[in-house]
Write an enzyme that holds these catalytic residues in place. Structure first.
Site, short mmCIF file in Angstrom:
data_model
loop_
_atom_site.label_atom_id
_atom_site.label_comp_id
_atom_site.label_asym_id
_atom_site.label_seq_id
_atom_site.Cartn_x
_atom_site.Cartn_y
_atom_site.Cartn_z
N LYS A 267 15.65 93.69 -109.47
CA LYS A 267 14.68 93.71 -109.89
C LYS A 267 14.73 91.76 -110.46
O LYS A 267 14.82 91.02 -111.09
CB LYS A 267 15.16 94.18 -111.80
CG LYS A 267 14.57 95.13 -112.89
CD LYS A 267 14.96 95.49 -114.01
CE LYS A 267 14.19 95.79 -115.23
NZ LYS A 267 12.86 96.11 -114.72
N1 PMP Z 1 10.27 100.90 -111.57
C1 PMP Z 1 9.57 99.87 -112.10
C2 PMP Z 1 9.00 98.64 -110.88
C3 PMP Z 1 9.95 99.69 -113.27
O1 PMP Z 1 10.17 97.75 -113.41
C4 PMP Z 1 10.72 100.18 -113.39
C5 PMP Z 1 11.41 99.79 -115.40
N2 PMP Z 1 12.87 98.86 -115.11
C6 PMP Z 1 11.27 100.96 -113.39
C7 PMP Z 1 10.83 101.81 -111.95
C8 PMP Z 1 12.29 102.26 -114.40
O2 PMP Z 1 13.81 101.92 -114.16
P1 PMP Z 1 14.79 102.39 -115.07
O3 PMP Z 1 15.06 103.60 -115.66
O4 PMP Z 1 16.33 101.68 -115.13
O5 PMP Z 1 13.98 101.61 -116.40
#
Ligand code: PMP
Length: 296
Positions: A153
């Site tokens: 991320k």
């Molecule tokens: N894909 C992307 C590109 C994201 O930014 C997120 C948000 N973090 C997610 C998927 C979903 O991830 P999570 O369930 O861990 O928040």
């Protein structure tokens, strides 16, 4: 919106008022997007504020940092403890928590040793709202996993997300759905994607997407509710005419989708597996499930 006069943040080992904190305009992250971050939620439960899957989120933060050659001098446990303090100092229970690790002055294309750790939190409604979404297939693809670490991320990766969401909004849609470099549906700009057909759920496998923590929670809940989830590659054509679809993410939680590229899904949202899982998800994060021996 994110802070007021009284908001306290954590920055580099100190508790500061958000209004008094500042950053360096020459910071490398500001120019090149080399930061890493997380999006976490805490919920009010009868045992007090609970950070949902704090360990998984902070493990992912450390993973993202490692991939970007950024050294973080805090452990998962320390970051979790600091986050509970952050909630406490701001009197927050239902909150969105944003840890950001950014780099200091450096205009070269080498990672710098100057690492800053910033934690903040605020009240944030469901990111995509509560109504069913009109979604369009984006003209932007997700980054090729050979061009970056897609499972990390990283702040800079979100220029792709912002382009996709802006395009979708400009075309009268609520959100975008991005393909991978092979033309298969990957994920939304800030959420993973599932669709329902013949009482089964389908979602993209890992490899070209962020490994969402909500996505993983949906797998766990689906298993408990005996709902089959299949990970496979699929195209927009496979999704047209499906029974339902939804996004999953920490900020968005489980967000129902009404249509993809103007084609409506067959079932009413309330009748879909997505709606069942949305309720199950909210029960899980608020520790409400099974209190009355049934899901409410
Ligand atoms: N894909 C992307 C590109 C994201 O930014 C997120 C948000 N973090 C997610 C998927 C979903 O991830 P999570 O369930 O861990 O928040």
């Amino acid at each position: 919106m994110y802070y007021n006069e009284n908001t306290t943040i954590f920055l580099d080992g100190k508790w500061l008022k958000a209004k008094d904190a500042s950053t360096d305009l020459y910071a490398q992250t500001m120019h090149y997007g080399t930061g890493v971050f997380e999006g976490i939620r805490s919920y009010y439960t009868e045992d007090g504020a609970m950070i949902f899957k704090a360990k998984e989120h902070y493990e992912r933060l450390l993973y993202s940092a490692e991939k970007m050659h950024i050294r973080i001098d805090y452990s998962v446990e320390q970051l979790t403890e600091l986050t509970y303090q952050l909630l406490d100092r701001n009197n927050l229970t239902n909150a969105y928590i944003r840890p950001l690790v950014y780099l200091g002055q450096n205009m070269s294309l080498q990672i710098t040793e100057e690492v800053h750790v910033f934690l903040c939190a605020w009240n944030w409604e469901r990111y995509l709202g509560n109504k069913q979404l009109k979604v369009m297939t984006s003209s932007f693809q997700r980054p090729n996993p050979k061009s970056c670490f897609v499972e990390a991320k990283v702040t800079g990766h979100y220029t792709n997300s912002i382009l996709a969401t802006t395009e979708a909004k400009n075309k009268g849609c609520d959100e975008a759905l991005l393909l991978d470099m092979n033309g298969f549906i990957a994920e939304g700009p800030g959420a993973n994607f599932f669709y329902e057909k013949d009482e089964k759920l389908f979602t993209a496998p890992l490899g070209n997407i962020l490994a969402g923590i909500t996505r993983q929670t949906i797998f766990e809940l689906a298993q408990e509710l005996e709902i089959e989830v299949v990970e496979k590659f699929f195209t927009p054509e496979d999704v047209y005419g499906a029974d339902g679809a939804f996004f999953t993410g920490t900020a968005a939680e489980v967000a129902g989708i009404e249509s993809l590229d103007g084609r409506k899904f067959n079932a009413r949202w309330e009748e879909t597996l997505g709606a069942t899982l949305s309720t199950a998800y909210l029960n899980r994060v608020q520790k409400k499930e099974y209190k009355n021996f049934e899901l409410v």
